[in-house]
Every structure is written in structure tokens, then in C-alpha cells.
Design a protein around this motif. Structure first.
Motif, PDB file in Angstrom:
ATOM      1  N   ILE A   1     -15.120   8.596 -25.022  1.00  0.00           N
ATOM      2  CA  ILE A   1     -16.349   8.000 -24.540  1.00  0.00           C
ATOM      3  C   ILE A   1     -16.275   7.830 -23.361  1.00  0.00           C
ATOM      4  CG2 ILE A   1     -17.405   6.316 -25.139  1.00  0.00           C
ATOM      5  CD1 ILE A   1     -17.236   6.236 -27.552  1.00  0.00           C
ATOM      6  N   TYR A   2     -17.436   8.060 -22.360  1.00  0.00           N
ATOM      7  CA  TYR A   2     -17.309   7.814 -21.010  1.00  0.00           C
ATOM      8  C   TYR A   2     -18.919   7.184 -20.682  1.00  0.00           C
ATOM      9  CZ  TYR A   2     -14.066  12.074 -21.506  1.00  0.00           C
ATOM     10  OH  TYR A   2     -13.502  13.826 -21.500  1.00  0.00           O
ATOM     11  N   ASP A   3     -18.512   6.184 -20.103  1.00  0.00           N
ATOM     12  CA  ASP A   3     -19.086   5.352 -19.550  1.00  0.00           C
ATOM     13  C   ASP A   3     -20.311   5.586 -17.992  1.00  0.00           C
ATOM     14  OD1 ASP A   3     -18.285   4.444 -17.047  1.00  0.00           O
ATOM     15  OD2 ASP A   3     -18.096   1.913 -18.036  1.00  0.00           O
ATOM     16  N   TYR A   4     -21.084   4.821 -18.062  1.00  0.00           N
ATOM     17  CA  TYR A   4     -21.972   5.676 -17.000  1.00  0.00           C
ATOM     18  C   TYR A   4     -22.073   4.407 -15.879  1.00  0.00           C
ATOM     19  CZ  TYR A   4     -22.183  -0.019 -16.711  1.00  0.00           C
ATOM     20  OH  TYR A   4     -21.662  -1.722 -16.008  1.00  0.00           O
ATOM     21  N   GLN A   5     -20.831   3.678 -15.461  1.00  0.00           N
ATOM     22  CA  GLN A   5     -20.510   3.806 -14.126  1.00  0.00           C
ATOM     23  C   GLN A   5     -20.295   4.399 -13.065  1.00  0.00           C
ATOM     24  OE1 GLN A   5     -17.602   0.548 -14.227  1.00  0.00           O
ATOM     25  NE2 GLN A   5     -17.305   1.208 -15.825  1.00  0.00           N
ATOM     26  N   ALA A   6     -19.856   5.663 -12.772  1.00  0.00           N
ATOM     27  CA  ALA A   6     -19.855   6.643 -11.988  1.00  0.00           C
ATOM     28  C   ALA A   6     -21.676   6.807 -11.709  1.00  0.00           C
ATOM     29  CB  ALA A   6     -18.833   7.532 -11.893  1.00  0.00           C
ATOM     30  N   PHE A   7     -21.568   7.354 -12.441  1.00  0.00           N
ATOM     31  CA  PHE A   7     -23.299   8.454 -13.132  1.00  0.00           C
ATOM     32  C   PHE A   7     -24.614   7.253 -12.469  1.00  0.00           C
ATOM     33  CE2 PHE A   7     -20.299  10.340 -15.720  1.00  0.00           C
ATOM     34  CZ  PHE A   7     -20.521  11.292 -15.362  1.00  0.00           C
ATOM     35  N   SER A   8     -24.293   5.966 -11.749  1.00  0.00           N
ATOM     36  CA  SER A   8     -25.683   5.089 -12.208  1.00  0.00           C
ATOM     37  C   SER A   8     -25.125   4.630 -10.340  1.00  0.00           C
ATOM     38  CB  SER A   8     -25.238   3.669 -12.546  1.00  0.00           C
ATOM     39  OG  SER A   8     -25.525   2.721 -12.231  1.00  0.00           O
ATOM     40  N   MET A   9     -23.342   4.771 -10.019  1.00  0.00           N
ATOM     41  CA  MET A   9     -23.503   4.204  -8.479  1.00  0.00           C
ATOM     42  C   MET A   9     -23.641   5.355  -7.693  1.00  0.00           C
ATOM     43  SD  MET A   9     -19.507   2.650  -8.924  1.00  0.00           S
ATOM     44  CE  MET A   9     -18.775   3.724  -9.177  1.00  0.00           C
ATOM     45  N   GLN A  10     -23.236   6.478  -8.484  1.00  0.00           N
ATOM     46  CA  GLN A  10     -23.944   7.857  -7.462  1.00  0.00           C
ATOM     47  C   GLN A  10     -24.428   8.437  -7.635  1.00  0.00           C
ATOM     48  OE1 GLN A  10     -19.694   9.502  -7.388  1.00  0.00           O
ATOM     49  NE2 GLN A  10     -19.136   8.586  -6.031  1.00  0.00           N
ATOM     50  N   GLN A  11     -25.195   9.679  -6.471  1.00  0.00           N
ATOM     51  CA  GLN A  11     -26.363  10.444  -7.084  1.00  0.00           C
ATOM     52  C   GLN A  11     -25.241  11.830  -6.413  1.00  0.00           C
ATOM     53  OE1 GLN A  11     -29.854  10.599  -4.665  1.00  0.00           O
ATOM     54  NE2 GLN A  11     -30.164   8.542  -5.173  1.00  0.00           N
ATOM     55  N   THR A  12     -24.512  11.661  -5.758  1.00  0.00           N
ATOM     56  CA  THR A  12     -23.483  12.606  -5.437  1.00  0.00           C
ATOM     57  C   THR A  12     -22.432  12.511  -5.324  1.00  0.00           C
ATOM     58  OG1 THR A  12     -23.653  13.151  -3.606  1.00  0.00           O
ATOM     59  CG2 THR A  12     -25.488  14.387  -4.591  1.00  0.00           C
ATOM     60  N   GLY A  13     -21.000  12.261  -5.531  1.00  0.00           N
ATOM     61  CA  GLY A  13     -19.284  11.911  -4.948  1.00  0.00           C
ATOM     62  C   GLY A  13     -18.583  12.576  -5.994  1.00  0.00           C
ATOM     63  N   GLY A  14     -17.071  12.380  -5.936  1.00  0.00           N
ATOM     64  CA  GLY A  14     -16.037  12.698  -5.527  1.00  0.00           C
ATOM     65  C   GLY A  14     -15.743  12.488  -7.317  1.00  0.00           C
ATOM     66  N   VAL A  15     -16.478  11.477  -7.547  1.00  0.00           N
ATOM     67  CA  VAL A  15     -15.830   9.499  -8.731  1.00  0.00           C
ATOM     68  C   VAL A  15     -16.632  10.817 -10.268  1.00  0.00           C
ATOM     69  CG1 VAL A  15     -16.199   7.771 -10.227  1.00  0.00           C
ATOM     70  CG2 VAL A  15     -14.833   8.116  -7.896  1.00  0.00           C
ATOM     71  N   SER A  16     -18.661  10.419 -10.617  1.00  0.00           N
ATOM     72  CA  SER A  16     -18.950  11.110 -10.602  1.00  0.00           C
ATOM     73  C   SER A  16     -18.965  12.758 -10.684  1.00  0.00           C
ATOM     74  CB  SER A  16     -20.117  11.154 -10.502  1.00  0.00           C
ATOM     75  OG  SER A  16     -20.465  11.038  -8.909  1.00  0.00           O
ATOM     76  N   ARG A  17     -18.358  13.901  -9.908  1.00  0.00           N
ATOM     77  CA  ARG A  17     -18.595  14.890  -9.800  1.00  0.00           C
ATOM     78  C   ARG A  17     -16.886  15.774 -10.701  1.00  0.00           C
ATOM     79  NH1 ARG A  17     -19.901  19.901  -6.973  1.00  0.00           N
ATOM     80  NH2 ARG A  17     -20.880  18.702  -5.074  1.00  0.00           N
ATOM     81  N   TYR A  18     -16.540  14.937 -10.535  1.00  0.00           N
ATOM     82  CA  TYR A  18     -15.117  15.082 -11.799  1.00  0.00           C
ATOM     83  C   TYR A  18     -15.394  14.838 -13.449  1.00  0.00           C
ATOM     84  CZ  TYR A  18     -10.874  12.310 -14.171  1.00  0.00           C
ATOM     85  OH  TYR A  18     -10.111  12.171 -14.513  1.00  0.00           O
ATOM     86  N   PHE A  19     -16.429  13.548 -13.481  1.00  0.00           N
ATOM     87  CA  PHE A  19     -16.224  13.089 -15.214  1.00  0.00           C
ATOM     88  C   PHE A  19     -17.147  14.393 -15.512  1.00  0.00           C
ATOM     89  CE2 PHE A  19     -14.172   9.413 -13.834  1.00  0.00           C
ATOM     90  CZ  PHE A  19     -13.410   8.923 -15.016  1.00  0.00           C
ATOM     91  N   ALA A  20     -18.380  14.520 -14.571  1.00  0.00           N
ATOM     92  CA  ALA A  20     -19.326  15.554 -14.913  1.00  0.00           C
ATOM     93  C   ALA A  20     -18.368  17.191 -15.052  1.00  0.00           C
ATOM     94  CB  ALA A  20     -20.185  15.812 -13.916  1.00  0.00           C
ATOM     95  N   GLN A  21     -17.303  17.971 -14.191  1.00  0.00           N
ATOM     96  CA  GLN A  21     -17.313  18.592 -14.533  1.00  0.00           C
ATOM     97  C   GLN A  21     -16.217  18.345 -15.823  1.00  0.00           C
ATOM     98  OE1 GLN A  21     -16.729  21.291 -12.901  1.00  0.00           O
ATOM     99  NE2 GLN A  21     -17.627  21.136 -11.077  1.00  0.00           N
TER     100      GLN A  21
END
Length: 388
Positions: A5-25
Motif C-alpha cells: 500500500i502506497y499513500d497520498y503524500q508525494a502525489f498530493s504535494m507535487q504536480q511533478t517531481g522526483g519523489v512522486s515520479r519514483y513512486f509512480a514508476q
């Protein structure tokens, strides 16, 4: 099969960015390759992130994309209450799942349902991308993030460090956490799956990617360009991302007499890929990086690289780049200019770096990153299953 289970935090904070890209990948890799034996779960009520893919159980609110005025933070805060509840419901439905939060808010450590206290029981993995808040507090002063990160690492069953340099930084500050740490490198997000966009630019150019403030050391590039532009009349500097130039940056460029030969773009991934491929030299002068994803993107797209020799950058670039010391009083501007001249004056050097960069980039991939995460999840899950 391991549920994660992954949570919302990076996806809520960032429209784009390395942290959310990592989890999306990671999520994308797990969805596309059943052999990895990981079932990812991500459930959001609201998010503004551009990496969220169709097929995830996600509702993206256009409100957060379009509304940038006063009160946006309050709206996002309301959305995050709903996001926390969505993640909470996932945890209730998958009590044996591994939990991999996407940032450092420890809201879930003592959750409540009605009057019943629920102590957090799911095995937890935390990813640490850098220790910038701890090591560069003079420029990135955020004691709340420091405290939250420390709490997360303390409670985590496993810690992923995105580079050996980041692992060393963690251990230097928190030696007790060493046994929890696994180093897993990122992959190249601008690989062959990304279509090359259009960036028509006839003049040779240096390419700078990302934020420019503070330890990112953009001022060293600007000062190096004074020397380079004098010797190479057609050379320009192209900045990708990082937002439009601030008034202070514009004043710097004007004072150095180079503003007419410097430009800034906010490109899509497709255009950024073309920018890398067209660049004469990619420069990355940062004085601190946890990984340095643009370096990998540049190498994988045929750019010759000049990097600072700081933190994780030699770990990523290895022998596929030229290096300079960014720790000097001028941020390494003189040495940066000299290393660029080595490439500009010798096509053999440039060709060698390009070939070495392509080879080096093949050693990193999101598939490899996902496989290493899957192995970590499986070992952690097995350990929990056998614990009385």
C-alpha cells in the motif's frame, strides 16, 4: 504475491517531481509485470499529480490544477483529510500488506477508528531520497521534516536509500539505522518509452536542468558562462524547469552581461528528452544530491556531462562524466568552465563521454529498481510471517 500500500503524500504535494515520479514508476512496473509478484494499492480522493496513470483507483481533482490563489493550501488540506481516510480504509482491508508511505508524515502511527485505538501493525518501508534538511539546514531550514523523517526511520522495518552516498549520510547521523538500510538506485524516466519532442535550436548550448537556488549552485554556471561565451560566440545556456527566472537571477545575468544568451523553458518530458539529445554539454553543478536523476536522464539521451564531484554524483556518473570541485569560494566556476572547454575543444572527448554515458545508463532502469523493491518486500513479508 505481496500486497503493498502506497499513500497520498508525494502525489498530493507535487504536480511533478522526483519523489512522486519514483513512486509512480514503481507502481507502473508492478502493474505491468506480474512476475514481480507485487500488487500495488494507491487510493486517493484528490491529487494534482501528473504522473498518475489510468487504471489506478485515483480521482484527480482539476481544482488543484487550476486554482493557484489564496486558500489553495486550505483546499489541499481538506483533500488530504479525504486522502488519509482512503489510505486508512486500504490498511483496514489489507491488514497483512506492507505499507510504503510516500513521504514522512507519521499520521498513521497511532490511528483511530471510532473509540478504538489501532496501533500501526503493518510492516513499513520508508524511502529516504536525501538528507538535505539535516546537512544543509542553513539553506533548507525545515525542522518539522527532520523530526518526522527521524520518527519514520525509527518505526520503519526497512529503509530504502536511493544511493550509497545517501546511506552514508543517514548512517553518519543515525548509526543505529544501518542494519535497516538497502540501497536501490533510480531508473531513467526518459528512456526509449518516451517519445522525443521538438526543441528547435540551431545554436550550440549548455543545458542546466532543475531548480537553481542555493546549493543547486546555478551562480557557478552563470559565472562560468562569462568565460565560455567570450571564447565561443555562438554558445548559449538553456535552463529547463525550475520556474521562470527570479528578479535576482535576472539581475545576476544582466550584471554578468550574458542575459541575451540565456533562456529558460518549462518543458514536457518529450521536449526535455529532445533538449538532452540536442545539448552540446549537460552541466550539473549541485553541491548536494541524494541521487541526481537528471544525470541519468542526460547520459541515457546522449549528452556529454560535466558534474560536480559532490555527494552521489560520481556514484551515478562514474567514468561517463567530467567533474569539478563545487566546494570552492566561487562554486567551482573556473574549473567548470575549464572542463566544458575540454569538451568544446576536443570532439574525441565529447564522443567518449557520450558513448560512456549510454553504457553507464544501461546499468540503471526502473525495472531493476522495481525488482529490487519486490525482493525487499518479499523478504520483509516472509520475516513478518515467520515472527511469532
Amino acid at each position: 504475491m505481496t500486497d503493498v500500500i502506497y499513500d497520498y503524500q508525494a502525489f498530493s504535494m507535487q504536480q511533478t517531481g522526483g519523489v512522486s515520479r519514483y513512486f509512480a514508476q514503481l507502481i507502473k512496473a508492478f502493474e505491468q509485470d506480474p512476475d514481480l509478484a507485487v500488487t500495488p494499492y494507491l487510493q486517493l480522493s484528490y491529487a494534482a499529480n501528473r504522473y498518475l496513470k489510468d487504471g489506478l483507483d485515483v480521482k484527480v481533482s482539476p481544482l488543484f490544477h487550476r486554482y493557484q490563489g489564496r486558500g489553495r493550501g486550505k483546499l489541499q488540506g481538506i483533500g488530504n483529510i479525504a486522502n488519509r481516510n482512503a489510505t486508512f480504509q486500504l490498511l483496514l482491508r489489507h491488514m497483512d500488506a506492507i505499507y510504503h508511505p510516500t513521504y514522512f508524515d507519521p499520521w498513521f502511527l497511532h490511528m483511530r477508528e471510532g473509540q478504538k485505538n489501532l496501533s500501526f501493525a503493518n510492516p513499513m518501508v520508508v524511502t529516504v531520497h536525501d538528507m538535505i534538511h539535516e546537512l544543509r539546514s542553513d539553506q533548507v531550514a525545515d525542522p518539522q521534516t527532520v523530526a518526522k523523517k527521524r520518527a519514520m526511520m525509527h518505526h520503519a522495518d526497512a529503509i530504502v536509500a536511493v544511493s550509497a552516498a545517501t546511506m552514508d549520510d543517514i548512517v553518519a547521523l543515525y548509526p543505529d539505522y544501518k542494519s535497516k538500510i538497502t540501497v536501490i538506485h533510480h531508473g531513467n524516466s526518459l528512456d526509449d518509452e518516451v517519445t522525443v519532442g521538438n526543441f528547435p535550436h540551431d545554436e550550440p548550448y549548455l543545458l542546466f536542468v532543475g531548480n537553481r537556488w542555493g546549493y543547486k549552485n546555478f551562480h557557478a554556471v552563470a559565472h562560468a558562462c562569462v568565460q565560455l561565451f567570450a571564447d565561443y560566440p555562438d554558445l548559449q545556456l538553456v535552463c529547463a524547469g525550475g520556474g521562470t527566472f527570479t528578479s535576482a537571477e535576472m539581475e545576476l545575468l544582466r550584471s554578468l552581461g550574458i542575459s541575451s544568451r540565456v533562456m529558460q523553458h518549462n518543458p514536457s518530458d518529450e521536449v526535455l528528452k529532445a533538449m538532452y539529445q540536442g545539448a552540446t554539454i549537460f552541466v550539473f553543478p549541485s553541491q548536494y544530491e541524494g541521487f541526481g536523476l537528471p544525470v541519468l536522464e542526460a547520459m541515457g539521451n546522449g549528452a556529454s556531462c560535466v558534474l560536480s564531484d559532490s555527494s552521489s554524483l560520481p556514484e551515478v556518473g562514474a567514468d561517463a562524466a567530467l567533474y569539478f570541485d563545487a566546494g570552492t569560494a566561487d562554486g567551482g566556476a573556473d574549473e567548470l568552465a575549464q572542463q566544458c572547454k575540454c569538451i568544446l575543444d576536443d570532439s574525441t572527448v565529447r564522443k567518449r563521454l557520450i558513448a560512456a554515458g549510454y553504457s553507464r545508463a544501461t546499468q540503471f532502469s526502473w525495472q531493476k529498481c522495481a525488482q529490487q523493491h519486490a525482493d525487499l518486500y518479499a523478504s520483509l513479508h516472509a520475516k513478518v510471517k515467520t515472527t511469532p
